[in-house]
Design an enzyme around this catalytic site. Structure first.
Site, PDB file in Angstrom:
ATOM      1  N   ASN A   9      49.618  33.262  37.544  1.00  0.00           N
ATOM      2  CA  ASN A   9      48.523  33.527  37.895  1.00  0.00           C
ATOM      3  C   ASN A   9      47.495  32.207  37.499  1.00  0.00           C
ATOM      4  O   ASN A   9      47.450  32.254  36.196  1.00  0.00           O
ATOM      5  CB  ASN A   9      47.883  34.810  37.655  1.00  0.00           C
ATOM      6  CG  ASN A   9      46.260  34.954  37.911  1.00  0.00           C
ATOM      7  OD1 ASN A   9      45.929  34.264  38.427  1.00  0.00           O
ATOM      8  ND2 ASN A   9      45.755  35.997  37.052  1.00  0.00           N
ATOM      9  N   LYS A  11      44.528  31.772  37.755  1.00  0.00           N
ATOM     10  CA  LYS A  11      43.004  31.818  37.357  1.00  0.00           C
ATOM     11  C   LYS A  11      42.129  30.832  38.054  1.00  0.00           C
ATOM     12  O   LYS A  11      42.420  29.982  39.115  1.00  0.00           O
ATOM     13  CB  LYS A  11      42.821  32.288  36.005  1.00  0.00           C
ATOM     14  CG  LYS A  11      43.853  33.148  35.543  1.00  0.00           C
ATOM     15  CD  LYS A  11      43.510  33.553  34.084  1.00  0.00           C
ATOM     16  CE  LYS A  11      44.696  34.858  33.807  1.00  0.00           C
ATOM     17  NZ  LYS A  11      44.349  35.686  32.746  1.00  0.00           N
ATOM     18  N   HIS A  95      43.112  42.613  39.329  1.00  0.00           N
ATOM     19  CA  HIS A  95      43.358  41.981  38.030  1.00  0.00           C
ATOM     20  C   HIS A  95      42.347  42.561  37.077  1.00  0.00           C
ATOM     21  O   HIS A  95      41.075  42.587  37.390  1.00  0.00           O
ATOM     22  CB  HIS A  95      43.408  40.540  37.978  1.00  0.00           C
ATOM     23  CG  HIS A  95      43.821  39.811  36.996  1.00  0.00           C
ATOM     24  ND1 HIS A  95      42.856  39.445  35.999  1.00  0.00           N
ATOM     25  CD2 HIS A  95      45.011  39.231  36.559  1.00  0.00           C
ATOM     26  CE1 HIS A  95      43.664  39.072  34.750  1.00  0.00           C
ATOM     27  NE2 HIS A  95      44.993  38.657  35.190  1.00  0.00           N
ATOM     28  N   GLU A  97      40.694  41.008  34.952  1.00  0.00           N
ATOM     29  CA  GLU A  97      39.297  40.174  34.811  1.00  0.00           C
ATOM     30  C   GLU A  97      38.343  40.614  36.029  1.00  0.00           C
ATOM     31  O   GLU A  97      37.189  40.477  36.008  1.00  0.00           O
ATOM     32  CB  GLU A  97      39.725  38.615  34.970  1.00  0.00           C
ATOM     33  CG  GLU A  97      40.264  38.217  33.417  1.00  0.00           C
ATOM     34  CD  GLU A  97      41.470  37.235  33.513  1.00  0.00           C
ATOM     35  OE1 GLU A  97      41.284  36.367  34.538  1.00  0.00           O
ATOM     36  OE2 GLU A  97      41.877  37.086  32.520  1.00  0.00           O
ATOM     37  N   GLU A 167      49.539  44.916  32.972  1.00  0.00           N
ATOM     38  CA  GLU A 167      48.906  44.101  32.232  1.00  0.00           C
ATOM     39  C   GLU A 167      47.903  44.708  30.997  1.00  0.00           C
ATOM     40  O   GLU A 167      46.804  44.872  31.475  1.00  0.00           O
ATOM     41  CB  GLU A 167      48.207  42.903  33.049  1.00  0.00           C
ATOM     42  CG  GLU A 167      49.251  42.129  33.725  1.00  0.00           C
ATOM     43  CD  GLU A 167      48.514  40.967  34.011  1.00  0.00           C
ATOM     44  OE1 GLU A 167      49.057  39.916  34.049  1.00  0.00           O
ATOM     45  OE2 GLU A 167      47.161  40.901  34.738  1.00  0.00           O
ATOM     46  N   GLY A 173      45.689  36.521  27.724  1.00  0.00           N
ATOM     47  CA  GLY A 173      45.023  35.464  27.091  1.00  0.00           C
ATOM     48  C   GLY A 173      44.871  35.285  25.579  1.00  0.00           C
ATOM     49  O   GLY A 173      44.094  34.524  25.132  1.00  0.00           O
ATOM     50  N   SER A 213      50.304  37.061  27.852  1.00  0.00           N
ATOM     51  CA  SER A 213      50.655  36.217  26.995  1.00  0.00           C
ATOM     52  C   SER A 213      52.251  36.287  27.057  1.00  0.00           C
ATOM     53  O   SER A 213      53.024  35.951  25.965  1.00  0.00           O
ATOM     54  CB  SER A 213      50.507  36.771  25.457  1.00  0.00           C
ATOM     55  OG  SER A 213      49.046  36.586  25.487  1.00  0.00           O
TER      56      SER A 213
HETATM   57  P1  PGA Z   1      48.184  35.376  30.190  1.00  0.00           P
HETATM   58  O1  PGA Z   1      47.590  35.933  31.446  1.00  0.00           O
HETATM   59  O2  PGA Z   1      49.506  34.953  30.574  1.00  0.00           O
HETATM   60  O3  PGA Z   1      47.539  34.117  29.789  1.00  0.00           O
HETATM   61  O4  PGA Z   1      48.016  36.335  28.999  1.00  0.00           O
HETATM   62  C1  PGA Z   1      48.096  37.204  32.375  1.00  0.00           C
HETATM   63  C2  PGA Z   1      47.452  37.499  33.258  1.00  0.00           C
HETATM   64  O5  PGA Z   1      46.016  37.557  33.370  1.00  0.00           O
HETATM   65  O6  PGA Z   1      47.984  37.615  34.522  1.00  0.00           O
END
Ligand code: PGA
Length: 250
Positions: A9, A11, A95, A97, A167, A173, A213
């Site tokens: 992903n 983003k 997601h 976010e 997640e 992140g 992560s």
């Molecule tokens: P990350 O993001 O691997 O940077 O923690 C995962 C995601 O949001 O899909």
């Protein structure tokens, strides 16, 4: 047998030239991979370039979000036929976010999932608790609710194109990966919830990815867990070598 999926992903990262450069480095690194499905989710503006770049390769392109109406006065939104038009076969939905910053709810997730299925786009549906919810002992309740409501009003036969991604928000992140034990425990909760609603066959066939992560140095341990069928990778999917290393976790 659930076929593993490693999905990236991106983003809000990468222009069109950056997208082309990524795939020209990445594709030769994974050309011999057949043990898992590879999916990449660039931003909307790079989807067409990404689809063109992966033509003939075993890499699927995903959107990061979608709107449920086919067309109309919905400024800023992108429809399922538009995504199919630029070569997407998947879309991420719900997601964290989107849930945290853009008002996504279990109800809108459900509308998007149902529209994606009707439009032949495969949904990658994200669920996961916040740190406050985990600290309050509510992680399992929150995720069970997100699964029940996000996949609400679906029948057992609707489920096969769907992928669920667990997640935990506190792991995204932050460099703080859930331990394989915690991830596996939550994947078990999700699978049990699906079993309660749609039966044991649906539960045993559902692919559940872990996200938060994921890096080249922790993927192998995560993938050893029976209930973890792959990963949704953010930061580490932006670099061709690190994403290829994750894809080649074996
Ligand atoms: P990350 O993001 O691997 O940077 O923690 C995962 C995601 O949001 O899909």
């Amino acid at each position: 047998m659930r076929r593993p999926v490693i999905a990236g992903n991106w983003k809000m990262f990468k222009t069109i030239p950056e997208t082309r450069a990524f795939f020209s480095s990445f594709l030769p690194l994974v050309s011999a991979v057949s043990h898992c499905e590879i999916v990449v989710a660039p931003p909307f503006t790079a989807l067409a370039a990404a689809s063109a770049s992966v033509s003939g390769a075993r890499v699927a392109i995903s959107a990061q979000d979608v709107y449920w109406e086919k067309e109309g006065a919905f400024t800023g939104e992108v429809s399922i036929p538009m995504l199919i038009d630029v070569g997407c076969t998947y879309t991420i939905i719900g997601h964290s976010e989107r849930r945290q910053f853009f008002g996504e709810t279990d109800e809108s997730v459900n509308q998007k999932v149902r529209a994606a299925l009707a439009g032949q786009l495969q949904p990658i549906v994200c669920v996961g608790e916040t740190l406050a919810e985990r600290d309050a002992g509510k992680a399992a309740d929150v995720v069970r609710r997100q699964v029940r409501q996000g996949l609400g009003r679906l029948t057992e036969s609707d489920l096969s194109p769907i992928i669920v991604a667990y997640e935990p928000v506190w792991a995204i992140g932050t460099g703080r990966t859930a331990t394989p034990e915690t991830a596996a425990e939550m994947h078990g909760e999700i699978r049990r919830t699906i079993g309660e609603i749609w039966g044991s066959k649906a539960a045993s066939e559902m692919r559940i990815l872990y996200g938060g992560s994921v890096k080249p140095n922790n993927i192998q341990e995560l993938m050893r867990r029976e209930d973890i069928d792959g990963a949704l990778v953010g930061g580490a999917s932006l670099d061709p070598a690190s994403f290829a290393a994750i894809v080649k976790y074996l």
